[in-house]
Design a protein around this motif. Structure first.
Motif, PDB file in Angstrom:
ATOM      1  N   HIS A  96       1.011  -1.127   0.301  1.00 44.92           N
ATOM      2  CA  HIS A  96       0.008   0.076  -0.002  1.00 44.92           C
ATOM      3  C   HIS A  96       0.933   1.364   0.062  1.00 44.92           C
ATOM      4  CE1 HIS A  96      -2.923  -2.949   1.281  1.00 44.92           C
ATOM      5  NE2 HIS A  96      -3.843  -1.949   0.945  1.00 44.92           N
ATOM      6  N   ARG A 146      -2.796   0.549  -4.010  1.00 45.86           N
ATOM      7  CA  ARG A 146      -2.433  -0.844  -3.371  1.00 45.86           C
ATOM      8  C   ARG A 146      -1.956  -1.739  -4.735  1.00 45.86           C
ATOM      9  NH1 ARG A 146      -6.738  -5.467  -1.871  1.00 45.86           N
ATOM     10  NH2 ARG A 146      -6.422  -6.000  -4.144  1.00 45.86           N
ATOM     11  N   CYS A 168      -6.467  -2.282   6.679  1.00 46.64           N
ATOM     12  CA  CYS A 168      -4.964  -1.987   6.653  1.00 46.64           C
ATOM     13  C   CYS A 168      -4.667  -1.618   8.179  1.00 46.64           C
ATOM     14  CB  CYS A 168      -4.832  -0.378   6.000  1.00 46.64           C
ATOM     15  SG  CYS A 168      -4.968  -0.440   4.360  1.00 46.64           S
TER      16      CYS A 168
END
Length: 171
Positions: free
Chosen positions: A71, A89, A157
């Motif tokens: 990411h 990403r 995340c």
């Protein structure tokens, strides 16, 4: 002389869809939660910025099962009250065009403590409500859906991500 028209009873299968109304408190709550999630992600990567203040990009990995994704959270513009970011990403180890995540452009409003999606993959200027059907075939609540998607993405995340420098989990 005059005939009075009476409303005919509509069959049960005929439904009328109400016009979409923006639920402002719900949208603001989602934007507040996104601001907190982004602040947490940026704070966890803040140590890298202390070593290199010109750094405008934060990289971290998210692992789900056997798959890992890189990411990138890139700062596009900074001002005293706002920060514009780009979140993207990439899969590590394999590539899949049909499963590619969109590149989101975000704005953080520091005075109001809100974060919202400004654009994704070239689609800019999201309106809070669209008439449906429309030429671009956006949903009536397209802006809310994108902000909710951002919230879910940031949650993953934070739950499954770790820094590139050290293998410290974000949680």
């Amino acid at each position: 002389m005059f005939t009075l028209r009476t409303a005919k009873a509509q069959p049960e299968y005929v439904t009328y869809k109400e016009r979409y109304k923006v639920d402002l408190p719900l949208q603001m709550a989602e934007c507040e939660a996104n601001y907190l999630r982004l602040t947490k992600l940026l704070a966890l990567n803040h140590s890298a910025e202390l070593h290199n203040p010109s750094l405008h990009e934060f990289r971290f990995m998210v692992a789900r099962g056997e798959q890992h994704w890189l990411h990138v959270l890139r700062i596009i513009e900074r001002s005293p009250y706002t920060t514009t970011l780009e979140l993207s990403r990439e899969a590590v180890g394999f590539s899949s065009d049909w499963l590619a995540m969109p590149r989101l452009t975000l704005r953080m409003y520091h005075d109001a403590k809100l974060a919202e999606v400004l654009a994704w993959e070239g689609h800019k200027r999201l309106r809070p409500r669209y008439e449906y059907p429309n030429q671009a075939m956006y949903h009536s609540d397209e802006k809310y859906q994108l902000n909710r998607f951002l919230g879910e993405w940031l949650k993953v995340c934070l739950e499954h991500g770790h820094s590139m420098d050290s293998h410290i989990c974000f949680e």
